[in-house]
Design a protein around this motif. Structure first.
Motif, PDB file in Angstrom:
ATOM      1  N   ASP A   1       0.920  -1.204  -0.060  1.00 16.59           N
ATOM      2  CA  ASP A   1       0.111   0.058   0.055  1.00 16.59           C
ATOM      3  C   ASP A   1       0.983   1.244   0.026  1.00 16.59           C
ATOM      4  N   ILE A   2       1.957   1.297  -0.332  1.00 13.62           N
ATOM      5  CA  ILE A   2       2.880   2.211  -0.406  1.00 13.62           C
ATOM      6  C   ILE A   2       2.417   3.410  -1.469  1.00 13.62           C
ATOM      7  N   LEU A   3       2.476   4.476  -1.183  1.00  9.20           N
ATOM      8  CA  LEU A   3       1.992   5.622  -2.113  1.00  9.20           C
ATOM      9  C   LEU A   3       0.395   5.392  -2.536  1.00  9.20           C
ATOM     10  N   SER A   4      -0.144   4.582  -1.979  1.00  9.71           N
ATOM     11  CA  SER A   4      -1.745   4.579  -1.949  1.00  9.71           C
ATOM     12  C   SER A   4      -2.524   5.747  -1.143  1.00  9.71           C
ATOM     13  N   ARG A   5      -1.794   6.118  -0.247  1.00 12.87           N
ATOM     14  CA  ARG A   5      -2.397   7.231   0.878  1.00 12.87           C
ATOM     15  C   ARG A   5      -1.302   8.076   1.370  1.00 12.87           C
ATOM     16  N   LYS A   6      -1.837   9.219   2.113  1.00 12.43           N
ATOM     17  CA  LYS A   6      -0.895  10.149   2.646  1.00 12.43           C
ATOM     18  C   LYS A   6      -0.431   9.247   3.942  1.00 12.43           C
ATOM     19  N   ILE A   7       0.776   9.291   4.221  1.00 12.91           N
ATOM     20  CA  ILE A   7       1.334   8.857   5.507  1.00 12.91           C
ATOM     21  C   ILE A   7       2.335   9.813   6.236  1.00 12.91           C
ATOM     22  N   ASP A   8       2.538   9.834   7.164  1.00 17.77           N
ATOM     23  CA  ASP A   8       3.675  10.480   8.000  1.00 17.77           C
ATOM     24  C   ASP A   8       4.914   9.883   7.970  1.00 17.77           C
ATOM     25  N   VAL A   9       5.933  10.005   7.187  1.00  9.34           N
ATOM     26  CA  VAL A   9       7.291   9.234   7.131  1.00  9.34           C
ATOM     27  C   VAL A   9       7.806   9.387   8.626  1.00  9.34           C
ATOM     28  N   SER A  10       7.746  10.411   9.235  1.00 10.39           N
ATOM     29  CA  SER A  10       8.682  11.016  10.323  1.00 10.39           C
ATOM     30  C   SER A  10       8.427  10.032  11.525  1.00 10.39           C
TER      31      SER A  10
ATOM     32  N   GLU B   1       1.251  13.387 -12.200  1.00  9.29           N
ATOM     33  CA  GLU B   1       0.661  13.857 -13.184  1.00  9.29           C
ATOM     34  C   GLU B   1      -1.145  13.599 -12.676  1.00  9.29           C
ATOM     35  N   LYS B   2      -1.210  12.538 -12.087  1.00  9.40           N
ATOM     36  CA  LYS B   2      -2.537  12.269 -11.704  1.00  9.40           C
ATOM     37  C   LYS B   2      -3.214  12.852 -10.565  1.00  9.40           C
ATOM     38  N   GLY B   3      -2.097  13.889  -9.845  1.00 10.34           N
ATOM     39  CA  GLY B   3      -2.593  14.637  -8.820  1.00 10.34           C
ATOM     40  C   GLY B   3      -1.774  14.742  -7.657  1.00 10.34           C
ATOM     41  N   GLY B   4      -1.030  13.521  -7.507  1.00 14.97           N
ATOM     42  CA  GLY B   4      -0.093  13.264  -6.515  1.00 14.97           C
ATOM     43  C   GLY B   4      -0.966  12.055  -5.254  1.00 14.97           C
ATOM     44  N   VAL B   5      -0.452  11.889  -4.303  1.00 17.58           N
ATOM     45  CA  VAL B   5      -0.646  11.041  -3.317  1.00 17.58           C
ATOM     46  C   VAL B   5      -2.401  11.134  -2.829  1.00 17.58           C
ATOM     47  N   ALA B   6      -2.440  12.331  -2.424  1.00 17.18           N
ATOM     48  CA  ALA B   6      -3.798  13.039  -2.121  1.00 17.18           C
ATOM     49  C   ALA B   6      -5.036  12.647  -3.023  1.00 17.18           C
ATOM     50  N   GLU B   7      -4.690  12.733  -4.293  1.00 18.94           N
ATOM     51  CA  GLU B   7      -5.827  12.416  -5.314  1.00 18.94           C
ATOM     52  C   GLU B   7      -5.994  10.928  -5.490  1.00 18.94           C
ATOM     53  N   ILE B   8      -4.947  10.175  -5.411  1.00 16.21           N
ATOM     54  CA  ILE B   8      -4.842   8.901  -5.502  1.00 16.21           C
ATOM     55  C   ILE B   8      -5.437   8.054  -4.522  1.00 16.21           C
TER      56      ILE B   8
ATOM     57  N   LYS C   1      -8.115   9.594  -2.751  1.00 16.80           N
ATOM     58  CA  LYS C   1      -9.483   9.632  -2.905  1.00 16.80           C
ATOM     59  C   LYS C   1      -9.914   8.572  -4.074  1.00 16.80           C
ATOM     60  N   ARG C   2      -9.051   8.429  -4.886  1.00 20.09           N
ATOM     61  CA  ARG C   2      -9.775   7.305  -5.960  1.00 20.09           C
ATOM     62  C   ARG C   2      -9.673   5.969  -5.339  1.00 20.09           C
ATOM     63  N   ASN C   3      -8.608   5.663  -4.708  1.00 16.16           N
ATOM     64  CA  ASN C   3      -8.503   4.285  -3.958  1.00 16.16           C
ATOM     65  C   ASN C   3      -9.888   3.788  -2.951  1.00 16.16           C
ATOM     66  N   ARG C   4     -10.252   5.073  -2.282  1.00 17.64           N
ATOM     67  CA  ARG C   4     -11.239   4.957  -1.420  1.00 17.64           C
ATOM     68  C   ARG C   4     -12.588   4.635  -2.133  1.00 17.64           C
ATOM     69  N   LYS C   5     -12.651   5.334  -3.510  1.00 17.74           N
ATOM     70  CA  LYS C   5     -14.081   5.194  -4.104  1.00 17.74           C
ATOM     71  C   LYS C   5     -13.965   3.811  -4.535  1.00 17.74           C
ATOM     72  N   LYS C   6     -12.794   3.511  -5.360  1.00 20.32           N
ATOM     73  CA  LYS C   6     -12.715   2.000  -6.052  1.00 20.32           C
ATOM     74  C   LYS C   6     -13.266   0.893  -4.800  1.00 20.32           C
ATOM     75  N   ALA C   7     -12.457   1.068  -3.676  1.00 19.95           N
ATOM     76  CA  ALA C   7     -12.861  -0.002  -2.646  1.00 19.95           C
ATOM     77  C   ALA C   7     -14.257   0.074  -1.993  1.00 19.95           C
TER      78      ALA C   7
ATOM     79  N   ASN D   1       2.498  -1.357  -6.218  1.00 23.92           N
ATOM     80  CA  ASN D   1       2.311   0.079  -6.329  1.00 23.92           C
ATOM     81  C   ASN D   1       3.178   0.869  -7.004  1.00 23.92           C
ATOM     82  N   LEU D   2       4.358   0.410  -7.194  1.00 23.32           N
ATOM     83  CA  LEU D   2       5.582   1.038  -7.459  1.00 23.32           C
ATOM     84  C   LEU D   2       6.091   0.823  -9.145  1.00 23.32           C
ATOM     85  N   GLY D   3       5.900  -0.179  -9.455  1.00 21.84           N
ATOM     86  CA  GLY D   3       6.399  -0.671 -10.644  1.00 21.84           C
ATOM     87  C   GLY D   3       6.607  -2.154 -10.869  1.00 21.84           C
ATOM     88  N   PRO D   4       7.609  -2.650 -11.604  1.00 19.75           N
ATOM     89  CA  PRO D   4       7.701  -4.096 -11.933  1.00 19.75           C
ATOM     90  C   PRO D   4       8.436  -4.767 -10.755  1.00 19.75           C
TER      91      PRO D   4
END
Length: 357
Positions: free
Chosen positions: A173-182, A253-260, A262-268, A194-197
């Motif tokens: 789930d990395i990059l699927s939602r905003k997290i506080d890395v700190s 280009e899709k609007g970053g993590v915040a937008e993705i 929202k999309r992921n919540r809608k999909k689920a 979520n990241l590639g191959p």
């Protein structure tokens, strides 16, 4: 060509735009007269790819300056060993929160290197929920958790505040939602969801941990080795890192993590509604407060019906809906590259199949 709707758990769906751009650049990368797969990892052409991938990841995840970003190999499975190998000393105990098969594997590897403790688990109910967290021992080496559980379909909704380094396997789930890395000492993730191959593993590690590594560790298995060499100590998985950079570019280009997110919540939501409104025809595995937005797991009333569901879905060009062999049933993995339309297609199919059976 008609694209198959890809619900595989990993290797998983990649954005079509990314695949098409890679296809266009495959034989001749940026006028080099060579494929990116052929470039030397010491070349200026590849260095630009490498640095772009790091910069985009830092930007999209808002990674603070006191963290290193590493591109390693061996998948998350190697991290199960590398972390205790480097940070579990004889005087300390590594603590674990058990939420599924991957945390079990991480625990098993850590036991080879030192003392371990399970401070919370949901094994008692087939890992259907994220357990409550008791007080975290302040003298531990680190606290390990798995942020999202692909097999059981559960996901952490909030992460604990830990007095010791918090280590998270975020492969699914990395990059699927905003997290506080700190909040974390180490975040690691295999790229193939979520990241590639497959082939590259991202490790985000707090710099002050690098000076605390155990001494008797092979050089190539030390995080500090790769940090000092900018992940170029040995030949990195250059093509996988190139693909990762394209996926990160697409995400921006899709609007970053915040937008993705929202999309992921809608999909689920689309798929969980199909389950909840089925009158018991479909039953979700995960408890409602622990449901994953990445892996939607559910069962039908028997194996025969499940096989029919998966076979019919395949006829409709929907792939990867079989549940993990240890759980059975069905699973739709809806990582970032899976569209809202893909989920609507599956939900409509679920309704039709239910009506027919």
């Amino acid at each position: 060509m008609v694209r198959t709707t890809n619900f595989n758990a990993g290797p998983a769906a990649l954005p079509l735009e990314v695949l098409q751009k890679a296809q266009n650049e495959f034989v001749d990368f940026n006028g080099a007269g060579m494929s990116v797969m052929e470039l030397s990892h010491r070349s200026k052409e590849y260095d630009a790819v490498h640095q772009k991938a790091k910069a985009l990841l830092k930007e999209l995840m808002e990674i603070p300056d006191d963290y290193e970003i590493l591109f390693l190999q061996g998948g998350a499975s190697l991290q199960f060993s590398m972390i205790p190998m480097n940070f579990l000393s004889k005087e300390k105990t590594a603590h674990f929160i058990m939420t599924g098969a991957w945390s079990e594997k991480a625990l098993a590897e850590a036991k080879l290197f030192g003392s371990t403790s399970v401070i919370a688990t949901s094994e008692d109910d087939t890992y259907k929920y994220i357990p409550d967290i008791p007080e975290i021992p302040a003298d531990g080496a680190y606290l390990h958790l798995t942020s999202n559980n692909t097999i059981f379909g559960t996901q952490w909704q909030q992460f604990p505040d830990s007095p010791i380094p918090l280590v998270a396997d975020m492969s699914s789930d990395i990059l699927s939602r905003k997290i506080d890395v700190s909040k974390f000492g180490i975040i690691y993730a295999g790229a193939q969801k979520n990241l590639g191959p497959s082939g590259v593993t991202v490790v985000i590690i707090k710099k002050d941990l690098l000076s605390k590594e155990n001494e008797q560790v092979a050089k190539i298995l030390k995080y500090s080795t790769h940090a000092k060499a900018n992940s170029l100590y040995n030949t990195p998985p250059t093509f996988a890192i190139y693909m990762l950079s394209l996926v990160l570019e697409w995400l921006k280009e899709k609007g970053g993590v915040a937008e993705i997110e929202k999309r992921n919540r809608k999909k689920a939501g689309i798929l969980y509604r199909a389950i909840d409104e089925s009158g018991g025809f479909y039953k979700g595995h995960a408890r409602e407060d622990s449901r994953s937005n990445m892996n939607v797991t559910f069962t039908l009333k028997n194996d025969e019906l499940t096989k029919a569901f998966i076979a019919k879905a395949k006829e409709e060009r929907m792939s990867g809906l079989g549940g993990h062999r240890s759980v059975g049933g069905c699973r739709a993995s809806i990582y970032n590259a899976v569209s809202v339309e893909d989920c609507e297609k599956l939900a409509a199919f679920m309704k039709t199949f239910r009506e027919e059976h």
